[in-house]
Design an enzyme around this catalytic site. Sequence first.
Site: not given
Length: 251
Positions: A22, A43, A69-70, A96, A161, A165, A199
């Site tokens: 998604r 995903d 599961d990354v 991603n 976060y 990143k 959002t």
Amino acid sequence: MTTTDLTQRLTGKVALVTGGSRGQGAAHVRRLASEGARVIAADILDVEGKELAATLENEGHTVRYTRLDVGDAENWTRVIGEIEQEFGQLDILVNNAGIIHEVPLEEETQERWQRILQVNLTGPLLGMQAALPLLRRQKGASIINTASIFGPVGAINNGAYCASKAGLIGLTKTAALEFAPYGIRVNSLCPGGVNSPMTEADPEGGVVPDTPFRRRANLEEISGVVAFLASNDASFITGTEITVDGGYTAR
């Protein structure tokens, strides 16, 4: 190059997109498939992922869904094995998948901190390690790591976060240097605000007031950059951050 050539510039390539069920990931899956790539959407959201793959298959694209599961190395080994067995190659890896939570630093817990880093930073590391044997067989392979504008700059209540990143940007630069002898390009994508289901309830909030364009990016505006970085049009771009933020970080 004709318009037809441009829209099919990924023909013959195989792409893996994590977090592909998604949002941005699904948009990347659709865009890469529309340009001719065979795409694996990975995903933990099985229902959404399977529906996306079925829809795109019905539209004539080659798209598969697999659970991943990354943050689990064994998951990565299985998925890369599946790709090698079915397609025999991998040309594009889009790391991603990502998660976020907001909390002041003084209230951060080690459990939440570790979970953010496991998905957002360790996940791409495991993915690059697992995919490297397949990627280096190909000419012009590309890795695209989704970072954020909150890698280069900070954000209140987003310590974990931002750290994940910022770390991913550094990891990307190191991978670009180490993988260059194989002809593999590695870049990080730094989106600003992006329109997504999360959002929709706050269309004017978040980063919008501080974004010169006074809006968030549409999903297609991010996916177009992913397709560019995946293609041979970006053949001399590696080790850098591509910022798509409507001018937010230019302030």
